[in-house]
Design a protein around this motif. Sequence first.
Motif, PDB file in Angstrom:
ATOM      1  N   ARG A   9       0.843  -1.282  -0.028  1.00  0.00           N
ATOM      2  CA  ARG A   9       0.022  -0.009   0.003  1.00  0.00           C
ATOM      3  C   ARG A   9       0.898   1.302  -0.039  1.00  0.00           C
ATOM      4  N   CYS A  10       1.985   1.142   0.834  1.00  0.00           N
ATOM      5  CA  CYS A  10       3.064   2.476   0.773  1.00  0.00           C
ATOM      6  C   CYS A  10       3.610   2.209  -0.424  1.00  0.00           C
ATOM      7  N   TYR A  11       4.122   1.449  -1.277  1.00  0.00           N
ATOM      8  CA  TYR A  11       4.782   1.597  -2.533  1.00  0.00           C
ATOM      9  C   TYR A  11       3.773   2.027  -3.580  1.00  0.00           C
ATOM     10  N   THR A  12       2.416   1.515  -3.552  1.00  0.00           N
ATOM     11  CA  THR A  12       1.409   2.108  -4.524  1.00  0.00           C
ATOM     12  C   THR A  12       1.317   3.757  -4.260  1.00  0.00           C
ATOM     13  N   ALA A  13       1.149   4.054  -3.072  1.00  0.00           N
ATOM     14  CA  ALA A  13       0.919   5.492  -2.691  1.00  0.00           C
ATOM     15  C   ALA A  13       2.096   6.275  -3.063  1.00  0.00           C
ATOM     16  N   LEU A  14       3.308   5.684  -3.171  1.00  0.00           N
ATOM     17  CA  LEU A  14       4.716   6.471  -3.448  1.00  0.00           C
ATOM     18  C   LEU A  14       4.490   6.543  -5.025  1.00  0.00           C
ATOM     19  N   LEU A  15       4.179   5.740  -5.780  1.00  0.00           N
ATOM     20  CA  LEU A  15       4.079   5.584  -7.139  1.00  0.00           C
ATOM     21  C   LEU A  15       2.873   6.559  -7.605  1.00  0.00           C
ATOM     22  N   GLY A  16       1.701   6.770  -6.711  1.00  0.00           N
ATOM     23  CA  GLY A  16       1.043   7.739  -7.024  1.00  0.00           C
ATOM     24  C   GLY A  16       1.671   9.256  -6.930  1.00  0.00           C
ATOM     25  N   LEU A  17       2.280   9.201  -5.947  1.00  0.00           N
ATOM     26  CA  LEU A  17       2.789  10.608  -5.525  1.00  0.00           C
ATOM     27  C   LEU A  17       3.792  11.159  -6.527  1.00  0.00           C
TER      28      LEU A  17
END
Length: 113
Positions: free
Chosen positions: A71-79
């Motif tokens: 979930r963190c990895y995906t949030a960082l991709l979005g950021l």
Amino acid sequence: MLRSSADAPLNRRWLLLFALLAAPAAQAQSLPSLQQAAMRCFNGGSRADCSAAMGTSHQLKNRADDANQLRCYTALLGLESRLSMAMQGTGSLDRDQSSLKETFFECQALNPS
């Protein structure tokens, strides 16, 4: 082959980005430093501010991957996509800040105690 002088700034940007991405894991950045760099980028900072935020995000993304924090990895991709849009001048401050808040929330486990 001769290069035009217009290529020089582009080459420097790539060198800066490469230096940021090649930083040793021991110097991995924290969430607060990502937050500060991203806010500078979102608030009309320089391309260097945005590149610094991208480099920090990349380091955190590697840590998230190693810790299986998807979930963190995906949030960082979005950021990173929001940072890229800000670099191009097509960002939306409300959406940018929302993405940053979500990333901070999802990635709390990466923050050293």
